[in-house]
Motif scaffolding. Sequence first.
Motif, PDB file in Angstrom:
ATOM      1  N   MET A  56       0.843  -1.176   0.000  1.00 43.05           N
ATOM      2  CA  MET A  56       0.000   0.000   0.000  1.00 43.05           C
ATOM      3  C   MET A  56       0.889   1.240   0.000  1.00 43.05           C
ATOM      4  O   MET A  56       1.724   1.396   0.866  1.00 43.05           O
ATOM      5  N   ALA A  57       0.666   2.088  -0.971  1.00 41.59           N
ATOM      6  CA  ALA A  57       1.504   3.271  -1.128  1.00 41.59           C
ATOM      7  C   ALA A  57       1.221   4.308  -0.048  1.00 41.59           C
ATOM      8  O   ALA A  57       2.124   4.912   0.493  1.00 41.59           O
ATOM      9  N   TYR A  60      -4.950   4.732   0.281  1.00 44.31           N
ATOM     10  CA  TYR A  60      -4.964   4.284  -1.100  1.00 44.31           C
ATOM     11  C   TYR A  60      -4.959   2.760  -1.160  1.00 44.31           C
ATOM     12  O   TYR A  60      -4.221   2.109  -0.423  1.00 44.31           O
ATOM     13  N   ILE A  61      -5.792   2.208  -2.056  1.00 45.48           N
ATOM     14  CA  ILE A  61      -5.829   0.771  -2.250  1.00 45.48           C
ATOM     15  C   ILE A  61      -5.330   0.473  -3.657  1.00 45.48           C
ATOM     16  O   ILE A  61      -5.926   0.912  -4.636  1.00 45.48           O
ATOM     17  N   PHE A  66      -4.633  -5.645  -4.061  1.00 42.30           N
ATOM     18  CA  PHE A  66      -5.925  -6.025  -3.495  1.00 42.30           C
ATOM     19  C   PHE A  66      -6.367  -7.376  -4.056  1.00 42.30           C
ATOM     20  O   PHE A  66      -6.748  -8.282  -3.313  1.00 42.30           O
ATOM     21  N   GLU A  67      -6.298  -7.532  -5.364  1.00 41.88           N
ATOM     22  CA  GLU A  67      -6.710  -8.787  -6.005  1.00 41.88           C
ATOM     23  C   GLU A  67      -5.797  -9.951  -5.620  1.00 41.88           C
ATOM     24  O   GLU A  67      -6.273 -11.064  -5.384  1.00 41.88           O
ATOM     25  N   GLU A  68      -4.494  -9.685  -5.535  1.00 41.31           N
ATOM     26  CA  GLU A  68      -3.561 -10.731  -5.113  1.00 41.31           C
ATOM     27  C   GLU A  68      -3.862 -11.169  -3.682  1.00 41.31           C
ATOM     28  O   GLU A  68      -3.835 -12.362  -3.364  1.00 41.31           O
ATOM     29  N   LEU A  69      -4.163 -10.220  -2.830  1.00 43.87           N
ATOM     30  CA  LEU A  69      -4.466 -10.520  -1.440  1.00 43.87           C
ATOM     31  C   LEU A  69      -5.765 -11.318  -1.310  1.00 43.87           C
ATOM     32  O   LEU A  69      -5.865 -12.239  -0.498  1.00 43.87           O
ATOM     33  N   ILE A  70      -6.750 -11.006  -2.134  1.00 46.85           N
ATOM     34  CA  ILE A  70      -8.009 -11.765  -2.129  1.00 46.85           C
ATOM     35  C   ILE A  70      -7.739 -13.210  -2.514  1.00 46.85           C
ATOM     36  O   ILE A  70      -8.232 -14.145  -1.864  1.00 46.85           O
ATOM     37  N   ALA A  71      -6.954 -13.413  -3.571  1.00 43.46           N
ATOM     38  CA  ALA A  71      -6.626 -14.774  -4.012  1.00 43.46           C
ATOM     39  C   ALA A  71      -5.882 -15.534  -2.916  1.00 43.46           C
ATOM     40  O   ALA A  71      -6.180 -16.705  -2.644  1.00 43.46           O
ATOM     41  N   TYR A 106      -8.094  -5.063   6.759  1.00 44.89           N
ATOM     42  CA  TYR A 106      -7.669  -3.665   6.837  1.00 44.89           C
ATOM     43  C   TYR A 106      -8.016  -2.944   5.529  1.00 44.89           C
ATOM     44  O   TYR A 106      -8.525  -1.821   5.550  1.00 44.89           O
ATOM     45  N   MET A 107      -7.757  -3.598   4.403  1.00 47.22           N
ATOM     46  CA  MET A 107      -8.048  -2.978   3.104  1.00 47.22           C
ATOM     47  C   MET A 107      -9.555  -2.773   2.929  1.00 47.22           C
ATOM     48  O   MET A 107      -9.993  -1.740   2.425  1.00 47.22           O
ATOM     49  N   PHE A 108     -10.354  -3.752   3.349  1.00 54.14           N
ATOM     50  CA  PHE A 108     -11.803  -3.599   3.249  1.00 54.14           C
ATOM     51  C   PHE A 108     -12.301  -2.492   4.172  1.00 54.14           C
ATOM     52  O   PHE A 108     -13.184  -1.719   3.800  1.00 54.14           O
ATOM     53  N   GLU A 109     -11.762  -2.406   5.362  1.00 57.13           N
ATOM     54  CA  GLU A 109     -12.162  -1.334   6.279  1.00 57.13           C
ATOM     55  C   GLU A 109     -11.821   0.030   5.684  1.00 57.13           C
ATOM     56  O   GLU A 109     -12.616   0.963   5.751  1.00 57.13           O
TER      57      GLU A 109
END
Length: 116
Positions: free
Chosen positions: A1-2, A6-7, A12-17, A32-35
């Motif tokens: 995360m920069a 910012y997402i 994000f997609e890699e983390l979901i997988a 954390y990203m979803f929040e």
Amino acid sequence: MASKNYINNKEFEELIALYLKDPGTHEEKLFYMFELLIMNILKGFSFNVEEDDAKQECFLLILKTLKNFNPECGNAFNYFTTIILNNLKLIYTKNKKYNEKIEYYKDLNKDLLKLQ
């Protein structure tokens, strides 16, 4: 995360997988990203809803729909933003209708008291 607000969609997609393969290891970072996404939407659109309740409802819906995400059909940021926005609109509408009914019954009660 920069940056903290910012997402990065690719991350994000890699983390979901990764989460779908091994939830325990990647749960904290994904949540954390979803929040962050939920809070950015709540603040960006100024929904007139109870923040904690709305956040919890959005998290529940995300957990229900997470397994349905397919990166071949669109990107994660757009997919989950749409889910969150639609859910917040629904929450706002339900709250508004509920408050209107409460006001109606308060007014009705006042009118009935005047008749006595």
